[in-house]
Design an enzyme around this catalytic site. Structure first.
Site, PDB file in Angstrom:
ATOM      1  N   TYR A  18      47.824  39.059   5.361  1.00 23.38           N
ATOM      2  CA  TYR A  18      48.654  39.648   6.415  1.00 23.38           C
ATOM      3  C   TYR A  18      47.787  40.055   7.602  1.00 23.38           C
ATOM      4  CZ  TYR A  18      51.920  42.876   8.703  1.00 23.38           C
ATOM      5  OH  TYR A  18      52.734  43.527   9.608  1.00 23.38           O
TER       6      TYR A  18
ATOM      7  N   GLY B 297      63.005  43.386  14.122  1.00 22.45           N
ATOM      8  CA  GLY B 297      63.696  42.370  14.911  1.00 22.45           C
ATOM      9  C   GLY B 297      65.114  42.778  15.244  1.00 22.45           C
TER      10      GLY B 297
END
Length: 261
Positions: free
Chosen positions: A152, A20
């Site tokens: 996940y 990010g």
């Protein structure tokens, strides 16, 4: 190359660290104003200082609807949001038979609901304005399901379905929704994992990585961790390419044996 994003507003959720942060940095360096969120103002301030003067951070927890509204309102104070990167996610190695219901719910909350909450607000405004681009940061684990990372893998697969479903809402507009699948990347968390693994095995980090690519990802063509900056470039390219909508862009070092993506 001019991506045409100078002066535009980009939200990168969880943009203080890892992939990010790299995406936020690339948007900033290409001329955009970048909004990141997190839970600690001091960490956000440090991240914004590293990204640049047009980076702004707000304490906003997307595990709640109130947090999503806070982030959206903060970003709107700078102008209409043209780019939304849904990057928040958690991962760990676990035994499927030992993962509790509560932990499963935490995975869905972090890896899906955070993205759903902010997209519900920002994408609706994009459609009203007929301008904007959304990307969901998934993972190569969405396709190459991992047995010791089942929650996940499952939530990242669900993210691909979410992305394509929302893309269907953009038909006939200038709004686009895509997903991006990075491979194993040299983020702080991944490097920490391999450092811990190396210590546990009594090996160097380099040896632990070599064993990983030999035993776990033998199909990986690069045979090394990906530089997060490469994902920054890849995501900006994807989000500014008007020909790409409803697709999944793969950047996994060639781990998945497929000619598509």
């Amino acid at each position: 190359m001019d991506f045409g994003i100078t002066g535009k507003i980009a939200i990168v959720t969880g943009g203080a660290t890892g992939i990010g942060h790299a995406i936020a940095k690339t948007f900033h360096d290409e001329g955009a104003t970048v909004i990141i969120n997190g839970r600690t103002q001091s960490k956000l301030d440090a991240a914004c200082n590293a990204i640049g003067p047009r980076a702004h951070g707000v304490v906003a927890d997307l595990l709640t609807a109130e947090g999503a509204a806070t982030l959206a309102d903060f970003a709107a104070g700078f102008g209409p949001v043209s780019y939304l990167v849904n990057n928040i996610g958690v991962f760990d190695v676990n035994d499927f038979f030992e993962v509790s219901d509560d932990r499963w719910i935490e995975y869905f909350q972090h890896n899906l609901m955070t993205a759903i909450r902010i997209s519900r607000i920002v994408l609706k405004d994009m459609l009203t304005r007929n301008e904007g681009s959304v990307v969901f940061i998934s993972s190569e684990a969405a396709i190459r399901s991992i047995g010791n990372m089942t929650p996940y893998s499952v939530t990242k697969t669900a993210m691909l379905g979410l992305s394509r479903s929302l893309a269907e809402l953009t038909r006939g507009t200038d709004v686009r929704v895509n997903s991006y699948m990075p491979g194993t990347t040299a983020t702080e968390s991944v490097q920490g994992y391999f450092e811990g693994l190396a210590k546990e095995l009594g090996k160097t980090v380099e040896a632990a990585l070599s064993d990983f690519y030999r035993d776990v990802q033998p199909s990986n063509l690069s045979q090394k961790l990906i530089d997060p900056a490469m994902h920054g470039r890849g995501v900006v390219q994807l989000m500014t390419n008007s020909a790409m909508n409803g697709v999944t862009h793969r950047a996994d070092g060639g781990t998945i044996r497929s000619i598509f993506g």
